[in-house]
Design an enzyme around this catalytic site. Sequence first.
Site, mmCIF file in Angstrom:
data_model
loop_
_atom_site.group_PDB
_atom_site.id
_atom_site.type_symbol
_atom_site.label_atom_id
_atom_site.label_comp_id
_atom_site.label_asym_id
_atom_site.label_seq_id
_atom_site.Cartn_x
_atom_site.Cartn_y
_atom_site.Cartn_z
ATOM 1 N N HIS A 222 2.124 3.458 -8.965
ATOM 2 C CA HIS A 222 1.946 1.938 -9.279
ATOM 3 C C HIS A 222 3.127 1.140 -10.117
ATOM 4 O O HIS A 222 3.457 0.224 -10.036
ATOM 5 C CB HIS A 222 0.680 1.782 -10.092
ATOM 6 C CG HIS A 222 -0.768 2.160 -9.125
ATOM 7 N ND1 HIS A 222 -0.736 1.827 -7.908
ATOM 8 C CD2 HIS A 222 -1.712 2.986 -9.465
ATOM 9 C CE1 HIS A 222 -1.954 2.437 -7.571
ATOM 10 N NE2 HIS A 222 -2.618 2.926 -8.469
ATOM 11 N N ASP B 269 0.723 -1.067 -0.149
ATOM 12 C CA ASP B 269 -0.047 -0.084 -0.069
ATOM 13 C C ASP B 269 0.904 1.316 0.099
ATOM 14 O O ASP B 269 2.028 1.329 0.612
ATOM 15 C CB ASP B 269 -1.045 -0.198 1.190
ATOM 16 C CG ASP B 269 -2.127 0.929 1.253
ATOM 17 O OD1 ASP B 269 -2.263 1.277 -0.120
ATOM 18 O OD2 ASP B 269 -2.655 1.225 2.171
ATOM 19 N N TRP C 288 2.645 8.046 -2.569
ATOM 20 C CA TRP C 288 4.140 8.054 -3.162
ATOM 21 C C TRP C 288 4.114 8.882 -4.414
ATOM 22 O O TRP C 288 5.153 9.970 -4.365
ATOM 23 C CB TRP C 288 4.657 6.696 -3.340
ATOM 24 C CG TRP C 288 6.117 6.659 -3.989
ATOM 25 C CD1 TRP C 288 7.043 6.456 -3.066
ATOM 26 C CD2 TRP C 288 6.790 6.850 -5.295
ATOM 27 N NE1 TRP C 288 8.284 6.462 -3.632
ATOM 28 C CE2 TRP C 288 7.972 6.715 -4.969
ATOM 29 C CE3 TRP C 288 6.140 7.054 -6.501
ATOM 30 C CZ2 TRP C 288 8.559 6.920 -6.167
ATOM 31 C CZ3 TRP C 288 6.926 7.242 -7.630
ATOM 32 C CH2 TRP C 288 8.242 6.972 -7.347
ATOM 33 N N SER D 169 -8.009 -4.694 5.266
ATOM 34 C CA SER D 169 -8.670 -4.378 3.874
ATOM 35 C C SER D 169 -8.983 -5.668 3.106
ATOM 36 O O SER D 169 -8.802 -5.854 1.917
ATOM 37 C CB SER D 169 -7.704 -3.463 3.083
ATOM 38 O OG SER D 169 -7.594 -2.401 3.684
ATOM 39 N N LEU E 97 11.211 -20.065 -5.365
ATOM 40 C CA LEU E 97 10.103 -19.236 -4.550
ATOM 41 C C LEU E 97 8.935 -19.286 -5.294
ATOM 42 O O LEU E 97 8.820 -19.309 -6.397
ATOM 43 C CB LEU E 97 10.488 -17.623 -4.571
ATOM 44 C CG LEU E 97 9.577 -16.660 -3.980
ATOM 45 C CD1 LEU E 97 9.371 -16.654 -2.698
ATOM 46 C CD2 LEU E 97 10.292 -15.393 -4.360
ATOM 47 N N SER F 145 -10.753 -6.774 -4.220
ATOM 48 C CA SER F 145 -12.074 -6.981 -5.103
ATOM 49 C C SER F 145 -12.943 -5.344 -4.932
ATOM 50 O O SER F 145 -13.854 -5.339 -5.444
ATOM 51 C CB SER F 145 -13.152 -8.000 -4.309
ATOM 52 O OG SER F 145 -12.805 -8.189 -3.021
ATOM 53 N N ASN G 33 1.121 3.445 -2.992
ATOM 54 C CA ASN G 33 1.488 3.691 -4.384
ATOM 55 C C ASN G 33 1.074 5.354 -4.599
ATOM 56 O O ASN G 33 1.772 6.080 -5.218
ATOM 57 C CB ASN G 33 1.217 2.637 -5.158
ATOM 58 C CG ASN G 33 1.755 1.418 -5.082
ATOM 59 O OD1 ASN G 33 2.781 1.378 -4.490
ATOM 60 N ND2 ASN G 33 1.406 0.410 -5.966
ATOM 61 N N ARG H 194 -1.167 9.321 -9.936
ATOM 62 C CA ARG H 194 -1.201 8.071 -9.122
ATOM 63 C C ARG H 194 -0.492 6.949 -9.799
ATOM 64 O O ARG H 194 0.271 6.108 -9.294
ATOM 65 C CB ARG H 194 -2.451 7.650 -8.508
ATOM 66 C CG ARG H 194 -3.135 8.735 -7.571
ATOM 67 C CD ARG H 194 -4.574 8.467 -7.201
ATOM 68 N NE ARG H 194 -4.518 7.062 -6.754
ATOM 69 C CZ ARG H 194 -4.450 6.682 -5.460
ATOM 70 N NH1 ARG H 194 -3.859 7.663 -4.472
ATOM 71 N NH2 ARG H 194 -4.435 5.528 -5.111
HETATM 72 C C1 IPE Z 1 -5.219 -2.748 -0.190
HETATM 73 O O1 IPE Z 1 -5.318 -1.448 -0.368
HETATM 74 C C2 IPE Z 1 -5.233 -3.497 -1.565
HETATM 75 C C3 IPE Z 1 -4.063 -3.454 -2.124
HETATM 76 C C4 IPE Z 1 -3.121 -3.143 -1.657
HETATM 77 C C5 IPE Z 1 -4.002 -4.162 -3.434
HETATM 78 P P1 IPE Z 1 -6.217 -0.283 -0.327
HETATM 79 O O2 IPE Z 1 -5.343 0.980 -0.489
HETATM 80 O O3 IPE Z 1 -7.176 -0.474 -1.508
HETATM 81 O O4 IPE Z 1 -6.763 -0.330 1.021
HETATM 82 P P2 IPE Z 1 -7.793 0.628 1.750
HETATM 83 O O5 IPE Z 1 -8.867 0.904 0.836
HETATM 84 O O6 IPE Z 1 -7.095 1.866 2.196
HETATM 85 O O7 IPE Z 1 -8.489 -0.225 3.054
HETATM 86 C C1 IPE Z 2 -1.858 0.166 -3.283
HETATM 87 O O1 IPE Z 2 -1.577 1.457 -3.384
HETATM 88 C C2 IPE Z 2 -2.062 -0.261 -4.721
HETATM 89 C C3 IPE Z 2 -3.504 -0.821 -5.009
HETATM 90 C C4 IPE Z 2 -4.302 -0.889 -4.261
HETATM 91 C C5 IPE Z 2 -3.603 -1.250 -6.162
HETATM 92 P P1 IPE Z 2 -2.901 2.611 -3.551
HETATM 93 O O2 IPE Z 2 -2.984 3.065 -4.710
HETATM 94 O O3 IPE Z 2 -3.809 2.250 -2.330
HETATM 95 O O4 IPE Z 2 -1.842 3.877 -2.565
HETATM 96 P P2 IPE Z 2 -2.671 4.822 -1.627
HETATM 97 O O5 IPE Z 2 -3.191 4.029 -0.317
HETATM 98 O O6 IPE Z 2 -3.668 5.721 -2.425
HETATM 99 O O7 IPE Z 2 -1.349 5.955 -1.174
HETATM 100 MG MG MG Z 3 -4.119 2.372 -0.413
#
Ligand code: IPE
Ligand code: IPE
Ligand code: MG
Length: 265
Positions: free
Chosen positions: A47, A30, A35, A206, A141, A76, A32, A43
């Site tokens: 990723h 989490d 960042w 999550s 792995l 999901s 990305n 955004r």
């Molecule tokens: C959880 O992150 C899902 C992934 C990293 C793929 P989210 O960013 O979607 O989680 P919430 O919405 O903050 O709980």
């Molecule tokens: C996790 O990073 C990646 C996915 C959920 C695909 P986020 O996109 O949730 O990054 P933040 O939480 O918004 O910083």
């Molecule tokens: Mg997130």
Amino acid sequence: MVNDTPSDTSSSALSAGKQNIPRHVAIIMDGNGRWAEKRNQPRIMGHRAGVEAVRGVVEGCAKGGIEVLTLFAFSSENWRRPKQEVGLLMELFMTALGREVKRLHKNNVRLRVVGDIKGFNKALQKRIAEAQVLTQNNTGLTVVVAANYGGRWDITQAAKSLAIQVQAGQLNVDDITPERMADGMCLADLPEPDLFIRTGGESRISNFLLWQLAYTEFYFSDILWPDFNIDALNDAIASFATRQRRFGRTGQQVEQNNKVCETEC
Ligand code: IPE
Ligand code: IPE
Ligand code: MG
């Protein structure tokens, strides 16, 4: 946050030997988006940088003798994001799979994708299937990518498959056990996750591996995923190494058992 172990890469847990190394590490990658936002970038750049971080962590796990690495790539619930971000993420999966799979195969990595794959477009489904077939006999792995995955979906799938067996008269309701439920879920054939890591500063699951994390050790890091590197992984593993896993027993029982094991196991 629980970053309780100082960074000390000179005596890193991964390179120090096999003792107390988790067999299975499961990660919510989490941070990305934040960042990228911190850099005034879209955004999707976060990723993309996240894919680079995956490469480093996969390499670290492979070298460190970890058996399974499970990565939460798309939940999901992530379909609820803006259409454009979801579309770009799908494109990124396509290109990353195409680009990384050869490298993974060369490094003897077995790739598995878990989740409701039918939710993806046909081209992506095909690429996922090809990647799994190509790497299925690799012995290094195992990397499990959770995509369009939800823990509640996973548990529901298992419940449905048991219900079908009951309906067909192949199974008695009284024979439904936690073990049978587990058999119907993703990762059933793999060791349960020993260490769960969530980057990005949030302290929640999550809808990740709700069932499988029952006795997993949790580690939360403030580091945004694109910045998560081998040193950060080592810190998490060093923290894991200090934990006493009791599985319901007392600390004294565990110590006693360890002593017996030292002499007899
Ligand atoms: C959880 O992150 C899902 C992934 C990293 C793929 P989210 O960013 O979607 O989680 P919430 O919405 O903050 O709980
Ligand atoms: C996790 O990073 C990646 C996915 C959920 C695909 P986020 O996109 O949730 O990054 P933040 O939480 O918004 O910083
Ligand atoms: Mg997130």
